[in-house]
Design a protein around this motif. Structure first.
Motif, PDB file in Angstrom:
ATOM      1  N   ALA A  38     -16.610  20.869   3.789  1.00 38.09           N
ATOM      2  CA  ALA A  38     -17.853  20.596   3.061  1.00 38.09           C
ATOM      3  C   ALA A  38     -17.623  20.833   1.567  1.00 38.09           C
ATOM      4  O   ALA A  38     -16.708  21.546   1.168  1.00 38.09           O
ATOM      5  N   VAL A  39     -18.490  20.217   0.773  1.00 37.27           N
ATOM      6  CA  VAL A  39     -18.377  20.360  -0.675  1.00 37.27           C
ATOM      7  C   VAL A  39     -18.739  21.782  -1.083  1.00 37.27           C
ATOM      8  O   VAL A  39     -19.690  22.364  -0.595  1.00 37.27           O
ATOM      9  N   GLY A  40     -17.943  22.342  -1.980  1.00 34.33           N
ATOM     10  CA  GLY A  40     -18.199  23.687  -2.458  1.00 34.33           C
ATOM     11  C   GLY A  40     -17.896  23.778  -3.945  1.00 34.33           C
ATOM     12  O   GLY A  40     -18.272  22.902  -4.703  1.00 34.33           O
ATOM     13  N   THR A  41     -17.166  24.806  -4.366  1.00 36.61           N
ATOM     14  CA  THR A  41     -16.891  25.008  -5.782  1.00 36.61           C
ATOM     15  C   THR A  41     -15.412  25.291  -6.027  1.00 36.61           C
ATOM     16  O   THR A  41     -14.714  25.818  -5.170  1.00 36.61           O
ATOM     17  N   PHE A  42     -14.966  24.930  -7.236  1.00 34.71           N
ATOM     18  CA  PHE A  42     -13.616  25.256  -7.661  1.00 34.71           C
ATOM     19  C   PHE A  42     -13.516  26.723  -8.066  1.00 34.71           C
ATOM     20  O   PHE A  42     -14.491  27.320  -8.530  1.00 34.71           O
ATOM     21  N   LYS A  43     -12.305  27.252  -7.937  1.00 37.01           N
ATOM     22  CA  LYS A  43     -11.973  28.559  -8.500  1.00 37.01           C
ATOM     23  C   LYS A  43     -10.636  28.415  -9.210  1.00 37.01           C
ATOM     24  O   LYS A  43      -9.618  28.940  -8.773  1.00 37.01           O
ATOM     25  N   VAL A  44     -10.652  27.655 -10.288  1.00 29.75           N
ATOM     26  CA  VAL A  44      -9.434  27.349 -11.032  1.00 29.75           C
ATOM     27  C   VAL A  44      -9.532  27.985 -12.416  1.00 29.75           C
ATOM     28  O   VAL A  44     -10.561  27.875 -13.082  1.00 29.75           O
ATOM     29  N   THR A  45      -8.463  28.639 -12.834  1.00 29.94           N
ATOM     30  CA  THR A  45      -8.425  29.285 -14.136  1.00 29.94           C
ATOM     31  C   THR A  45      -7.356  28.638 -15.008  1.00 29.94           C
ATOM     32  O   THR A  45      -6.207  28.490 -14.582  1.00 29.94           O
ATOM     33  N   VAL A  46      -7.748  28.214 -16.218  1.00 27.99           N
ATOM     34  CA  VAL A  46      -6.804  27.691 -17.202  1.00 27.99           C
ATOM     35  C   VAL A  46      -7.077  28.397 -18.533  1.00 27.99           C
ATOM     36  O   VAL A  46      -8.189  28.857 -18.778  1.00 27.99           O
ATOM     37  N   PRO A  47      -6.069  28.509 -19.404  1.00 24.46           N
ATOM     38  CA  PRO A  47      -6.322  29.111 -20.718  1.00 24.46           C
ATOM     39  C   PRO A  47      -7.224  28.216 -21.548  1.00 24.46           C
ATOM     40  O   PRO A  47      -7.192  26.995 -21.432  1.00 24.46           O
ATOM     41  N   THR A  48      -8.029  28.815 -22.406  1.00 23.29           N
ATOM     42  CA  THR A  48      -8.944  28.028 -23.244  1.00 23.29           C
ATOM     43  C   THR A  48      -8.345  27.662 -24.590  1.00 23.29           C
ATOM     44  O   THR A  48      -8.919  26.862 -25.323  1.00 23.29           O
TER      45      THR A  48
END
Length: 216
Positions: free
Chosen positions: A53-63
């Motif tokens: 099912a559709v949920g959420t990302f948990k991705v971290t990248v530098p800003t």
């Protein structure tokens, strides 16, 4: 010495599978009465194709990150660490790149590599060719600071603009917050070897698109 700063925006193209975060519930009250605690349980049932099912990302990248061009034209690049703490397998694309301050001669011009390598000693070191690769070797994205298009190309001479999502650089398996799946996007380049009279600073914006991988 010429320094350029690169700021990053992460754009989520497709929302991915549900992830459950743990929150503590404190039960406080007199011990001569029963207490209550509500626990939210999220269920996930896959379809016939094994899709969640559709949920959420948990991705971290530098800003933000940066690169420096030495007076002899040597480019000191950077590595962007990407972490995936979500359960879904994801893909990371270079989608858009542009100069936030304009592409004038007084700043840094990001140009095709051929403009640098032809006669590098006669090219000023504020003319730079830039590319993005990954630790997995999945793809190469070549960048341009021009105002036309998205500024991301599939070839070193900037003849073939990337279409759709852009150029895929990285695929990461699912992970957890305690043990995320990790990868690196590498920023590198070449520059002219004739030093400018005065040091130069400039700023670009890179947009990465993150999407759930089609095949999990």
């Amino acid at each position: 010495m010429k320094k350029k700063f690169l700021s990053l925006m992460m754009a989520a193209a497709v929302v991915a599978t549900t992830s459950v975060s743990a929150f503590a519930a404190n039960v406080v009250g007199p011990d001569n009465k029963a207490g209550q605690a509500n626990v939210t349980i999220t269920g996930n049932v896959q379809d016939t194709n094994g899709h969640d099912a559709v949920g959420t990302f948990k991705v971290t990248v530098p800003t933000n990150t940066g690169f420096t061009v030495k007076k002899n034209g040597t480019v000191i690049g950077a590595e962007l660490n990407v972490e995936n703490a979500g359960t879904q397998k994801i893909e990371v694309y270079a989608y858009k790149f542009f100069d936030t301050t304009g592409d004038g001669e007084e700043g840094i011009s990001v140009v095709p590599e051929g403009d640098i390598t032809g006669e590098p000693t006669s090219v000023k070191n504020n003319h730079v060719s830039l590319k993005l690769t990954s630790s997995t070797g999945e793809g190469e994205a070549f960048l341009s600071s021009g105002i036309s298009g998205n500024g991301v190309y599939e070839d070193v001479e900037l003849d073939n603009p990337a279409s759709g999502l852009g150029v895929k650089l990285l695929t990461l398996q699912g992970g957890t917050e305690q043990d995320p799946s990790t990868g690196k996007i590498i920023l590198d380049g070449k520059a002219g070897q004739s030093a400018v009279t005065d040091p130069v600073s400039d700023e670009f914006k890179l947009t990465l698109k993150i999407k759930k991988a089609d095949k999990q």
